[in-house]
Design a protein around this motif. Sequence first.
Motif, PDB file in Angstrom:
ATOM      1  N   CYS A 152      40.082  52.804  30.140  1.00  0.00           N
ATOM      2  CA  CYS A 152      40.751  52.579  31.431  1.00  0.00           C
ATOM      3  C   CYS A 152      41.789  51.483  31.286  1.00  0.00           C
ATOM      4  CB  CYS A 152      39.739  52.172  32.496  1.00  0.00           C
ATOM      5  SG  CYS A 152      38.904  53.586  33.195  1.00  0.00           S
ATOM      6  N   ARG A 153      41.444  50.426  30.551  1.00  0.00           N
ATOM      7  CA  ARG A 153      42.412  49.334  30.391  1.00  0.00           C
ATOM      8  C   ARG A 153      43.673  49.839  29.704  1.00  0.00           C
ATOM      9  NH1 ARG A 153      37.755  46.185  30.963  1.00  0.00           N
ATOM     10  NH2 ARG A 153      36.862  46.746  28.974  1.00  0.00           N
ATOM     11  N   ARG A 154      43.519  50.748  28.729  1.00  0.00           N
ATOM     12  CA  ARG A 154      44.696  51.315  28.054  1.00  0.00           C
ATOM     13  C   ARG A 154      45.488  52.213  29.009  1.00  0.00           C
ATOM     14  NH1 ARG A 154      43.738  52.254  21.777  1.00  0.00           N
ATOM     15  NH2 ARG A 154      42.216  50.633  21.372  1.00  0.00           N
ATOM     16  N   ILE A 155      44.779  52.994  29.805  1.00  0.00           N
ATOM     17  CA  ILE A 155      45.457  53.897  30.754  1.00  0.00           C
ATOM     18  C   ILE A 155      46.265  53.072  31.752  1.00  0.00           C
ATOM     19  CG2 ILE A 155      45.077  55.551  32.645  1.00  0.00           C
ATOM     20  CD1 ILE A 155      42.588  56.542  31.081  1.00  0.00           C
ATOM     21  N   VAL A 156      45.654  51.965  32.220  1.00  0.00           N
ATOM     22  CA  VAL A 156      46.322  51.101  33.189  1.00  0.00           C
ATOM     23  C   VAL A 156      47.625  50.556  32.620  1.00  0.00           C
ATOM     24  CG1 VAL A 156      46.114  48.823  34.274  1.00  0.00           C
ATOM     25  CG2 VAL A 156      44.255  50.469  34.464  1.00  0.00           C
ATOM     26  N   SER A 157      47.601  50.111  31.355  1.00  0.00           N
ATOM     27  CA  SER A 157      48.850  49.533  30.841  1.00  0.00           C
ATOM     28  C   SER A 157      49.872  50.625  30.534  1.00  0.00           C
ATOM     29  CB  SER A 157      48.623  48.599  29.648  1.00  0.00           C
ATOM     30  OG  SER A 157      47.922  49.261  28.662  1.00  0.00           O
ATOM     31  N   GLN A 158      49.444  51.812  30.199  1.00  0.00           N
ATOM     32  CA  GLN A 158      50.402  52.883  29.887  1.00  0.00           C
ATOM     33  C   GLN A 158      51.044  53.479  31.147  1.00  0.00           C
ATOM     34  OE1 GLN A 158      50.714  54.287  26.637  1.00  0.00           O
ATOM     35  NE2 GLN A 158      51.622  56.276  26.991  1.00  0.00           N
ATOM     36  N   TYR A 159      50.224  53.678  32.193  1.00  0.00           N
ATOM     37  CA  TYR A 159      50.737  54.409  33.370  1.00  0.00           C
ATOM     38  C   TYR A 159      50.917  53.536  34.609  1.00  0.00           C
ATOM     39  CZ  TYR A 159      49.661  58.564  30.684  1.00  0.00           C
ATOM     40  OH  TYR A 159      49.622  59.518  29.701  1.00  0.00           O
ATOM     41  N   ASP A 160      50.612  52.218  34.467  1.00  0.00           N
ATOM     42  CA  ASP A 160      50.821  51.316  35.584  1.00  0.00           C
ATOM     43  C   ASP A 160      50.015  51.714  36.831  1.00  0.00           C
ATOM     44  OD1 ASP A 160      51.895  49.042  36.545  1.00  0.00           O
ATOM     45  OD2 ASP A 160      53.667  49.997  37.413  1.00  0.00           O
ATOM     46  N   VAL A 161      48.791  52.163  36.622  1.00  0.00           N
ATOM     47  CA  VAL A 161      47.915  52.510  37.745  1.00  0.00           C
ATOM     48  C   VAL A 161      46.845  51.421  37.884  1.00  0.00           C
ATOM     49  CG1 VAL A 161      48.267  55.001  37.608  1.00  0.00           C
ATOM     50  CG2 VAL A 161      46.485  53.944  36.209  1.00  0.00           C
ATOM     51  N   LEU A 162      46.076  51.486  38.956  1.00  0.00           N
ATOM     52  CA  LEU A 162      45.056  50.477  39.213  1.00  0.00           C
ATOM     53  C   LEU A 162      43.723  50.893  38.573  1.00  0.00           C
ATOM     54  CD1 LEU A 162      45.080  47.910  41.014  1.00  0.00           C
ATOM     55  CD2 LEU A 162      44.134  49.330  42.846  1.00  0.00           C
ATOM     56  N   HIS A 163      43.024  49.929  37.989  1.00  0.00           N
ATOM     57  CA  HIS A 163      41.702  50.209  37.405  1.00  0.00           C
ATOM     58  C   HIS A 163      40.645  49.941  38.478  1.00  0.00           C
ATOM     59  CE1 HIS A 163      38.572  49.056  34.052  1.00  0.00           C
ATOM     60  NE2 HIS A 163      38.248  50.156  34.697  1.00  0.00           N
ATOM     61  N   LEU A 164      39.963  50.987  38.928  1.00  0.00           N
ATOM     62  CA  LEU A 164      38.919  50.795  39.945  1.00  0.00           C
ATOM     63  C   LEU A 164      37.561  51.064  39.306  1.00  0.00           C
ATOM     64  CD1 LEU A 164      40.546  52.483  43.085  1.00  0.00           C
ATOM     65  CD2 LEU A 164      40.427  50.059  42.504  1.00  0.00           C
ATOM     66  N   SER A 165      36.928  49.995  38.834  1.00  0.00           N
ATOM     67  CA  SER A 165      35.625  50.110  38.177  1.00  0.00           C
ATOM     68  C   SER A 165      34.536  49.695  39.160  1.00  0.00           C
ATOM     69  CB  SER A 165      35.598  49.204  36.943  1.00  0.00           C
ATOM     70  OG  SER A 165      34.268  48.871  36.613  1.00  0.00           O
ATOM     71  N   SER A 166      33.647  50.631  39.502  1.00  0.00           N
ATOM     72  CA  SER A 166      32.583  50.286  40.463  1.00  0.00           C
ATOM     73  C   SER A 166      31.679  49.193  39.885  1.00  0.00           C
ATOM     74  CB  SER A 166      31.774  51.527  40.842  1.00  0.00           C
ATOM     75  OG  SER A 166      31.399  52.250  39.696  1.00  0.00           O
ATOM     76  N   GLY A 167      31.411  49.245  38.572  1.00  0.00           N
ATOM     77  CA  GLY A 167      30.564  48.221  37.948  1.00  0.00           C
ATOM     78  C   GLY A 167      31.218  46.841  38.033  1.00  0.00           C
TER      79      GLY A 167
ATOM     80  N   MET B 102      49.558  58.672  39.349  1.00  0.00           N
ATOM     81  CA  MET B 102      48.544  59.573  38.816  1.00  0.00           C
ATOM     82  C   MET B 102      47.152  59.074  39.238  1.00  0.00           C
ATOM     83  SD  MET B 102      48.153  61.040  34.966  1.00  0.00           S
ATOM     84  CE  MET B 102      48.048  59.453  34.171  1.00  0.00           C
ATOM     85  N   ARG B 103      46.297  60.003  39.646  1.00  0.00           N
ATOM     86  CA  ARG B 103      44.931  59.641  40.049  1.00  0.00           C
ATOM     87  C   ARG B 103      43.948  60.319  39.087  1.00  0.00           C
ATOM     88  NH1 ARG B 103      48.266  60.311  44.244  1.00  0.00           N
ATOM     89  NH2 ARG B 103      47.987  62.537  43.984  1.00  0.00           N
ATOM     90  N   VAL B 104      43.227  59.462  38.356  1.00  0.00           N
ATOM     91  CA  VAL B 104      42.380  59.952  37.260  1.00  0.00           C
ATOM     92  C   VAL B 104      40.926  59.586  37.535  1.00  0.00           C
ATOM     93  CG1 VAL B 104      41.977  59.790  34.759  1.00  0.00           C
ATOM     94  CG2 VAL B 104      44.291  59.459  35.651  1.00  0.00           C
ATOM     95  N   VAL B 105      40.011  60.514  37.231  1.00  0.00           N
ATOM     96  CA  VAL B 105      38.576  60.181  37.200  1.00  0.00           C
ATOM     97  C   VAL B 105      38.156  60.221  35.748  1.00  0.00           C
ATOM     98  CG1 VAL B 105      36.246  60.923  37.809  1.00  0.00           C
ATOM     99  CG2 VAL B 105      38.077  61.159  39.478  1.00  0.00           C
ATOM    100  N   LEU B 106      37.581  59.116  35.267  1.00  0.00           N
ATOM    101  CA  LEU B 106      37.111  59.070  33.880  1.00  0.00           C
ATOM    102  C   LEU B 106      35.587  59.086  33.896  1.00  0.00           C
ATOM    103  CD1 LEU B 106      38.401  58.877  31.079  1.00  0.00           C
ATOM    104  CD2 LEU B 106      38.136  56.409  31.192  1.00  0.00           C
ATOM    105  N   LEU B 107      35.007  60.200  33.421  1.00  0.00           N
ATOM    106  CA  LEU B 107      33.550  60.344  33.405  1.00  0.00           C
ATOM    107  C   LEU B 107      33.017  60.065  31.996  1.00  0.00           C
ATOM    108  CD1 LEU B 107      33.308  63.757  35.337  1.00  0.00           C
ATOM    109  CD2 LEU B 107      32.890  61.485  36.282  1.00  0.00           C
ATOM    110  N   GLY B 108      31.727  59.755  31.908  1.00  0.00           N
ATOM    111  CA  GLY B 108      31.127  59.546  30.594  1.00  0.00           C
ATOM    112  C   GLY B 108      29.898  58.676  30.725  1.00  0.00           C
ATOM    113  N   ALA B 109      28.986  58.794  29.765  1.00  0.00           N
ATOM    114  CA  ALA B 109      27.754  58.002  29.773  1.00  0.00           C
ATOM    115  C   ALA B 109      28.105  56.523  29.648  1.00  0.00           C
ATOM    116  CB  ALA B 109      26.876  58.431  28.591  1.00  0.00           C
ATOM    117  N   PRO B 110      27.132  55.639  29.968  1.00  0.00           N
ATOM    118  CA  PRO B 110      27.371  54.226  29.690  1.00  0.00           C
ATOM    119  C   PRO B 110      27.673  54.086  28.202  1.00  0.00           C
ATOM    120  CG  PRO B 110      25.054  54.627  30.293  1.00  0.00           C
ATOM    121  CD  PRO B 110      25.795  55.899  30.517  1.00  0.00           C
ATOM    122  N   GLY B 111      28.633  53.258  27.843  1.00  0.00           N
ATOM    123  CA  GLY B 111      28.954  53.068  26.425  1.00  0.00           C
ATOM    124  C   GLY B 111      29.896  54.118  25.866  1.00  0.00           C
ATOM    125  N   ALA B 112      30.349  55.053  26.707  1.00  0.00           N
ATOM    126  CA  ALA B 112      31.283  56.077  26.206  1.00  0.00           C
ATOM    127  C   ALA B 112      32.664  55.473  25.945  1.00  0.00           C
ATOM    128  CB  ALA B 112      31.397  57.225  27.213  1.00  0.00           C
ATOM    129  N   GLY B 113      32.903  54.289  26.518  1.00  0.00           N
ATOM    130  CA  GLY B 113      34.209  53.637  26.319  1.00  0.00           C
ATOM    131  C   GLY B 113      35.095  53.736  27.554  1.00  0.00           C
TER     132      GLY B 113
END
Length: 216
Positions: free
Chosen positions: A17-32, A1-12
């Motif tokens: 993402c860390r929860r999504i990664v453990s549930q779906y076994d996908v890679l967390h790609l955080s630009s920050g 699954m390929r997901v884009v998670l949008l939201g202001a800084p501090g939206a969580g």
Amino acid sequence: MRVVLLGAPGAGKGTHCRRIVSQYDVLHLSSGDILRRERAEGTDLGKQAQSYMDSGTLVPDGLIVEMMSKAVKAAPGAGYVLDGFPRTVNQAEALDQSLADGESGIDVVINLQVDDDVVVERITGRRSCPKCGAVYHVKNMPPKQEGICDHDRAELVQRPDDTADVVKNRLATYYEQTKPVVDYYKAKRTVHDVDANGDADAVAALLFEKLDALSN
Ligand code: AMP
């Protein structure tokens, strides 16, 4: 699954993402996170990004697009969740272009919606572990011992861009440059809005209700 998670800084975004990664076994790609790693390693990219990050403004699109295109291309087949990217309409267009050149597009776009006062409270209280990256909040998610990471006992730090002054700039940058990305996606496809003002478990329940339905 390929997901884009949008939201202001501090939206969580990072937390969820860390929860999504453990549930779906996908890679967390955080630009920050990638940029912070580049800085810690003292690379050219890290040095170029430094002043933008510390003042709460955006690193130029050219640098980010190159960095994130590489990361997306190197991701394994199970997919990824993008966190903090795309953050401008230019970046969103470049991502679409580079995915169109490959064989796989984005499956889901989620938009975490959060009020400004919640953002300020969350970000200024955020503390993180410089060793393992675990994130805490002085009130909402405190470590067992004040100022110390539960996992490795390292001393927690406040990110230099999590101070009250810089948060104001980051929010202004969000409204000017990143909110239009939500409209960009909305014009092209379904964007799933999630109310992210509640505590992390309540938001995760809303988020996984959507993701579980979409992934089946
Ligand atoms: P974050 O951890 O996602 O809040 O990012 C921290 C800082 O890194 C931001 O305030 C920007 O200076 C920079 N940054 C992260 N992602 C991007 C992006 N997609 N485009 C431009 N700058 C970015």
